[in-house]
Each structure stands twice: as C-alpha cells, then as structure tokens.
Design an enzyme around this catalytic site. Sequence first.
Site: not given
Length: 614
Positions: A80, A172, A174, A227-228
């Site tokens: 970019c 991009h 990536e 809790g994630g």
Amino acid sequence: MQHDTIAVVDFGGQYAHLIATKLRLQNIHAEIRQPEDPIEAFTSCKGIILSGSPALSSHGEDSEYNKAIYDLDIPILGFCFGHQEIAKHYGGTVVNDKQEWGRAHLHILIDHPLMKGLGKVEQVWMSHNDTVSSLGPDFEELGYTALDQGEDKHRYAAIVSDKHKRYGFQYHPEVDDTIHGDEMIRNFAYEICGCKPSWTLENFLDEEIEKIRKLVGDESVFLLASGGVDSTVAARVLGEALGPERLHLLHVDNGLMRKNESEQVLESFHKMGLGENLHFIDATDDFLSALSGLVEPEEKRHAIGKTFVDVFEKEARKLGMETHLLGQGTIYPDTIETGGTKRADTIKTHHNRVPIIEEMIAAGKVVEPLAELYKTEVRNVGLSLDIPEEMIWRHPFPGPGLGVRLLCSDGEPIPAEELNPLQTGIDKALADYPFSGTALPLKSVGVKADLRTYEHPVLLEGHHLDGSKELDWRHLEKAAGLIYKMVPGINRCICNLAPQMPQSFAPRAGSVTKERLDLLREADNFVMEGLKRHNLYQKVWQCPTVIVPLTVDGNEGEFCIIRPIETERAMSAVASHLPGTLLAELTESILALPGIVGLAYDITTKPPGTIEWE
Ligand code: XMP
C-alpha cells in the site's frame, strides 16, 4: 541477530504487527522497526517490508523516513503506502485517484517467484486513496486490478524490479481476505530473501511463560475473566506460569452481558477446574450509573473501562489482595484499535486500554500474556492447552459488551444539508439497480484507509433472487461497493429485512438503560439461537446485534441491525450470507418484540465498516 529476520517498518495503522504475525506463522522471525531507525537496525536483516500507512500520503510532499534503506543490497517489499513509496523512489508517479475498498481481483501478468504456486487471478484486499500511475525505468508491472469492466486497467497493483530487488503490492497480502496473501508473504521470505525457518508457537509460549514469571516475581495475579476465549486462554497460560494458587479470577457481571451469560460463564470455569480461586461480583448498578446520560461512543467506552478498574480495585481491597497484579486477556487488535502504536489512529478505545490501565501498565502492574496475538493464534494456544472446543469456538464478545451495541443518541435532527447530498449520491449510484437506498439519520463508527470514520449508513431495499427467500447478494454487494466509491460520508450499507421498506426516519433520544439492554438481550438471543439451530454458529465468526433509537414511519422505538461476519483475525471482514429461511425466522421473531420498529442486515465489508456498531 541469530535468526534469519525480516524487518517490518511500521508506518502506522493496523497492519505492521499483522505482517509480523503472518511472517511468524510462516516460521520466520519478524521484528518491527520505526521509519526513522538508523540504518544499522536493518543491515543484518534478510529482507525489509514497508507497511501501509493511514496518515501519510504518498502523492504529496516528501514522506519522512530513513531512505538510506534503499542503498542496502537487501530485498524490500512495500504494501500500500510502502508500495507507492518504492514506485516513487525509483522514478514512478503516484496520484490521489482510483480509490479501492475491500475485495478486488489481481490479474497477474508475469511468472515470478513472488507469485509461485498462485493462479493468474487472485482475490486481494484493498484500502487506499492514492494509486501508482506510472513506473520508473527498471520496474515491470507484475499485476493490475480493475473494478469495473472497461475501466482503464492501469492500477499498478503489483510491481517488481529484480535488478534493484524492490517489490510493491498496492493491496494488503497480510489481511486474511487476500486469499493467498500468506503464500505471497512466504514467497518473499523464502524465494526472494532466502530465509530459513526458525520461529514456532511452542517457542513463543515458552518465552511468554518466562516473561510472566519475571514480571510477576513473588506476587500473584488477579485476572479479569469475562469467560471469553481470550481471558480463558490467558487464565490457562498464567496458571502454567504461576501455578493455580497464585492465580485468582474475577468475573464481573457488568450488566452488559448477553442473556444468562454470567451464570453460564461461572459454570464453565468450574467445569474447567478453574473454580478454586474464582470470585464473582454483580456490578450492574456501578456500570449503569457510570453510563447514565452518555451518548458519545468513546465516552461510553472510557466510562466502562474505568468502571472495570474501580470494581477490580474495590474487590481486591475487600479480599486483601491490593498488591496483586491485574491480569487481562488483551489481544493485539485491542492495542492497535486504541491507537496503541506510535502512529496508529484511535479507531476505538478498547475497555482494557483506557488511560488508567495504560498508567498501570507503565507502572508494571498489569500482566497480559496474549497481547502479541490475534484471535486465531489465541485459539491455537487454547487448543494446545486442552481447553474444551466449545469454549474455544465461542463467538468473540467485546469487554464493553452490549454497551457498544446499544447505540445512543441525543435525538438532535441531522441537518438536511448533511443528508441531501448523500441521498443524491446514492440515487446516482443506484440508477441502474432495481432497488433503492436511503441515507439514514444516524452515524456509526467505521474505518477507511486505517482511519476512524463516524458516518451514515445506507438502508438498501431487501432485494431477493427471483422467486426465492434468498437475498441477491451479488447485486446488493456490488451496489454497496459502488456507493462507498461514489458517495463520501457513507461507511455502511444495510439491507431492509422488514416486509415493507420504511419511508421515514427521525432520530430519537436514547441512552443506556436496563430496559433497552433487556430488549437488546432478547433480540441478540434470537440471533444466537438461530445460528445454532441452523448449524451456522461456527461458520459465522461473530454476529453483533445492534439497536438504535429511531422513529420509523412515525413509530417511536428501536431499529435493529444484525451483523453476521466472516473473518480470521478481525482486521478485515466480509458479511456472512445467512440463508433466507433463517432470515425469515429472525425477522418474524425480532419484529414481534415490543419496541422494535425496524430490522436490517449489515452487508458491509471491513473496511469501510468495522465489525461492531457504536
Ligand atoms: P471492530 O468493531 O473494530 O472489532 O471491527 C474488531 C474485534 O474487536 C472486538 N472488540 C473488542 N474486544 N474489548 C474487546 O475485548 C473491546 O473494547 C472491543 N471492541 C471491539 C470486536 O468485537 C471484534 O471482534
């Protein structure tokens, strides 16, 4: 330097760290460098990658960085902004023209080692304002993109000069939505730079455990555990490093959780054997009073982040654990979106990156074992530590939870001077389409060329395939792409799901209240249950449900939007295409909720929209 290393020059924005991660996933050591770093910081590298940049423009005045890198006999690849800089340095030109957002098709013209193993046409991901318009004498066009048929093909999307060992990609690679981007990065490292593999995730874990032990010393850690996936994996890594007795978990019900979520989280911690030092506090009232009357999204985020720390400190004092370090399951996008690297724009302040936490980090009082990783890598670490699959594959849920998905408003009307030009642009963009679009009098956060935007969405008429319940994705998404391109000031396209296309909209005041949250919880629950019922929970990466206070066709209430997306690392995303049967079920159940006055489906890619609405 012991390993073959690629230096990634961070020109800002979201992407330098992601490039480094992609290199590491190809077993290559990658190190971030600043543009002004002395030349000695580059001389022992096997290759250099120049990242994109949100703030710098390549076509205007001279950009400042250490251009002595171009004197080195080391391969350099630019993405970019980096691509444009390389083109310019070697005699090409860059103009502010031919912007592209989201998907594009790269047509590859030359058989080159950079494109080894790839097809002649590749899907790539774009997010740019400036474009290379001509090349210097030693460069060749490796590939081009063209959005519309008949359009001038010369968007120099990939360029090479083997003589100088300089290469550039306008897109991009990536970003996960560049389908074979990993192969392109791999080809650069192995085929062009001649690197040998050395980095692995196991090494990373060992090094991380060492770092934790050093930082924590003889102290213990009190981990905020939502809790994630992130905080659960962080709990396991900290447990490995410190042993169970030096790790305490605190689960806070902030009142912004999903329906019955805290109960389920506590139960699953117990099931995983993490129940011994588990503390729970219902702090709904603290959060609701901190949010009372707030409307602006960043103010809400700051209030939530600060209340987490207040609740944590109060609880630590109560338990006599004041000297403990604060543990957090922060992952890399939390840092980068908060503008946490030198040049990145603040897209949004994540709850674990508010100023008071930044001060605690500076004082060495915070431990974050996953801060370098993205969700995919966190999940892989979790799997390697035998965390149950159902926990690993839970949808990501932001710390400020429904607090960000409950849009607020002071009810002020949007001036006609602002909306009318948008509407004119939309009508023009949709001139050849069999459906209409309306600019809505509300705003949400998005991201364009790495910069935060706060702009209007367009509501498109729900257009179905002939005689079927299925939405006509191809035409809807094409129209959306055209609108982003032609109408500045629009960052999302959503598609009507209600039986009739609404005709009038007016902003309405609304702030964070328990009643509104309860309504959002119900709508969100229908969506989550529907995804599970249709076996789509794992295919859909995340699905925010959002409500906005709005008067629609004279009915005062909440306009509801569902946003199912697919992604890998949340740095880019596309809308999931949910089946018509599920949409019909959701439309019926959500529109029947008292207080819901409209329903739409967000079909926006990221960019120009973000995943969350706020
Ligand atoms: P956006 O909306 O920026 O979101 O495309 C990217 C990912 O980040 C999550 N997110 C958060 N996660 N604390 C978190 O732990 C936060 O404050 C936060 N804000 C956004 C979002 O859910 C998505 O997965």
